[in-house]
Scaffold this active site. Sequence first.
Site, PDB file in Angstrom:
ATOM      1  N   SER A 183       0.844  -1.201   0.000  1.00 39.22           N
ATOM      2  CA  SER A 183       0.000   0.000   0.000  1.00 39.22           C
ATOM      3  C   SER A 183       0.879   1.251   0.000  1.00 39.22           C
ATOM      4  O   SER A 183       1.624   1.492  -0.946  1.00 39.22           O
ATOM      5  CB  SER A 183      -0.947  -0.038   1.203  1.00 39.22           C
ATOM      6  OG  SER A 183      -1.967   0.924   1.057  1.00 39.22           O
ATOM      7  N   LYS A 235     -19.697  18.268   3.649  1.00 38.37           N
ATOM      8  CA  LYS A 235     -18.741  18.479   4.736  1.00 38.37           C
ATOM      9  C   LYS A 235     -18.560  17.192   5.528  1.00 38.37           C
ATOM     10  O   LYS A 235     -17.474  16.882   6.012  1.00 38.37           O
ATOM     11  CB  LYS A 235     -19.226  19.607   5.650  1.00 38.37           C
ATOM     12  CG  LYS A 235     -18.295  19.907   6.812  1.00 38.37           C
ATOM     13  CD  LYS A 235     -16.920  20.343   6.329  1.00 38.37           C
ATOM     14  CE  LYS A 235     -15.999  20.662   7.492  1.00 38.37           C
ATOM     15  NZ  LYS A 235     -14.637  21.016   7.020  1.00 38.37           N
TER      16      LYS A 235
END
Length: 356
Positions: A183, A235
């Site tokens: 990763s 948000k």
Amino acid sequence: MTEFFFEYGLFAAKLATFVVAILVVVLASMVAAQRVKRSKKGHIETSKINDEIDAMRLALDAGVSDPDAFKLHLKQKQKDRKRERKARRKALKRAATDRPDAGAKPRKFVLDFDGDMRALAVSRLRKEVTAVLSLAGERDEVILRLESRGGMVHAYGLAASQLARVKARGIPLTVCIDKVAASGGYMMACVAERILAAPFAVVGSIGVVAQLPNFNRLLKKHDIDFELITAGEYKRTLTIFGENTEQGREKFTAEIEDVHALFKEFVAAHRPALDVERVATGEAWFGQRALDLGLVDELVTSDEYLLRACDDADVFEVKYVERKPLPQRLGLVVQDAIDGLLLRWWDRGAASRLPS
């Protein structure tokens, strides 16, 4: 028994006096430490790996060889070293006018990165890279021994950017993977011109994962309200305590997909010969399979690579050593001193109880 209590009381008084004195020193040092410049938080340390290998070889030779033969071998080795140093000085002197580094061996600078979820080691890596770039040239090489299972995207993005600084200067960069670079770890590794891996090192995992629990039903069960007020449509998408919506899930998934796309683009830019779509499935592979897929370039441990490098280059291990906070360092000193006093008191008590 009276003598024992007398000695114990005397020891306690000495210990109390010692502790008070140490506390005074600690407080004074903490005040003085506020005036110390922040630049003194740490320093660069180097060690020459060639010398370490020579010392091990010499120790082994001394243990297995005939003593007389070893003495002759040692004398000859010393003569050879003197001859090499003399020849190198002459070469440097001849080349000083037009190519100052023509007679010198190339240098290889070895860095280490042991990554966690937040890639905290990047704070040391950035200083080590800055130090190396202040000295290294195109004839030199930077070798990174990398171990990481990945973590936060922005943290590993910064770590990869530090390695990109090396390539931008035209200095060869090699990454060695002995155990795992997955990763975010592979995000760092793919920046290098060459990626070396041990046969069973874990490599790949070009994917993105995000997970979080949701306690909304538990809160409702206990009649607990949770208010989340935001400005901006997205948000917050998914939350831990609020009631998640399908719209929020779709937006969150889209953001994860976008990060994955950026990850794939990054890998493709640094390893254009790699079939990114084939390997960007989130899977990880052991060294041999990773070599077959083009994720790495060679199967070799970092130990073997550095041993070979010492044959024709000066190899230096570079570390940025951070200074521990003053209270922590002084605390260790105090602890050692108290342990020593207790040990001496115990030894005296034990000696007094021995039969005469």
